[in-house]
Design a protein around this motif. Structure first.
Motif, short mmCIF file in Angstrom:
data_model
loop_
_atom_site.label_atom_id
_atom_site.label_comp_id
_atom_site.label_asym_id
_atom_site.label_seq_id
_atom_site.Cartn_x
_atom_site.Cartn_y
_atom_site.Cartn_z
N HIS A 56 105.08 -23.77 12.68
CA HIS A 56 106.00 -22.63 12.54
C HIS A 56 106.33 -22.29 11.09
N CYS A 57 106.42 -23.30 10.25
CA CYS A 57 106.85 -23.10 8.86
C CYS A 57 105.65 -23.25 7.92
N PRO A 58 105.30 -22.21 7.18
CA PRO A 58 104.15 -22.27 6.28
C PRO A 58 104.25 -23.42 5.29
N GLY A 59 103.17 -24.16 5.15
CA GLY A 59 103.10 -25.23 4.16
C GLY A 59 103.71 -26.54 4.58
N VAL A 60 104.43 -26.57 5.70
CA VAL A 60 105.12 -27.80 6.09
C VAL A 60 104.13 -28.88 6.53
N GLY A 61 103.03 -28.47 7.17
CA GLY A 61 102.06 -29.46 7.64
C GLY A 61 101.55 -30.34 6.51
#
Length: 309
Positions: free
Chosen positions: A293-298
């Motif tokens: 859901h949140c860009p870059g969090v992975g």
């Protein structure tokens, strides 16, 4: 008696023929006959009549088969429930949150999680960052959304990943001289009556504002507020320029004007925090949905867990 014996008896009852039951079970007929006979011997009664019409359950056999079916159904349900729990598809997720997480981050994230994991119950408690750290360490909650990295006793046992980036913005009454410009400089902020938070919900934000306003004229008024809604309301009433995280832009109401701060002043990140040693499938599932859901969090999450490993 083992579960396989129950399956053998049920199969013979359903097929009314030992040979057909053996083929359905994928075993030879003689071993199946011996296993059914062993069950009858253990129970002390015959379960089947061997007739020309087939292998027919006796009265005792009908009763036993009915119970065996229920037991096998419960085992299957239990096995599926266990698999669902292992996938994070059931259980409860306990969240500790600060109020500003409800503005932008959580509505979409929780809606997505509930859609993909409808069997998981989600409970939320509004806690300050310090309270969330203590609650995580004590095992009272599973995840927390805080402003800035966790601090205090036990913080070294926690992992945090940034899930939101904010900068400072201002808000003022439409009657304010700066309203028409839509911009305020940091130097101008230091020379304005201000409405700002002193809440312990976001101590890192309070610290950041204190550093930013270190050269502020001590004679100017400062009005303190608990949350962003109060800041907006007081600014609308003309108490001064309110200071907000940029995620609150959508909360601007009639009679107020948003002010961009120049140069840009980054605020401490919104962070998702959990115990480093957690082995909860539900927590893992929520982190995975957050990463989508949140860009870059992975990538940040993998880096955080890699360092812990």
């Amino acid at each position: 008696m083992e579960l396989r014996h129950l399956r053998y008896v049920v199969a013979v009852a359903e097929h009314r023929h030992v040979g057909r039951a053996a083929r359905a079970l994928g075993i030879a007929q003689p071993p199946l006959s011996r296993q059914v006979a062993a069950v009858e011997e253990e129970l002390g009664t015959r379960l089947f009549e061997r007739t020309g019409r087939g292998t027919i359950p006796t009265v005792a056999g009908e009763v036993f088969v009915a119970h065996a079916r229920r037991i096998l159904e419960q085992v299957d349900v239990g096995a599926e429930d266990a698999r669902r729990a292992a996938r994070g598809q059931s259980g409860t997720l306990r969240l500790g949150i600060i109020g500003s997480a409800l503005i932008e981050l959580l509505p979409g994230l929780l809606a997505r999680f509930r859609t993909t994991h409808p069997g998981v119950g989600v409970g939320c408690r509004e806690l300050s960052s310090a309270q969330s750290t203590a609650a995580l360490v004590a095992g009272e909650i599973d995840l927390a959304v805080c402003r800035g990295m966790p601090r205090g006793p036990g913080a070294e046992r926690l992992q945090a990943v940034a899930v939101g980036h904010d900068q400072l913005v201002g808000i003022c009454s439409r009657a304010h001289p700066l309203a028409a410009r839509g911009v305020i400089t940091v130097d101008q902020l230091r020379r304005q009556p201000l409405v700002l938070t002193t809440s312990d919900d976001e101590p890192s934000t309070v610290t950041a504002l204190a550093e930013l306003l270190a050269d502020r004229d001590a004679t100017l008024s400062t009005t303190h507020a608990r949350d962003v809604h109060t800041i907006i309301g007081l600014a609308a009433c003309g108490f001064g320029v309110g200071l907000l995280p940029s995620c609150a832009r959508g909360l601007v109401r009639p009679g107020t004007a948003l002010l961009e701060v120049e140069p840009v002043v980054p605020l401490p990140d919104l962070c998702l925090v959990h115990r480093a040693e957690t082995d909860s499938p539900v927590v893992d599932a929520f982190l995975a949905v957050t990463a989508e859901h949140c860009p870059g969090v992975g990538s940040r999450l993998r880096a955080v867990r890699g360092r812990a490993g």
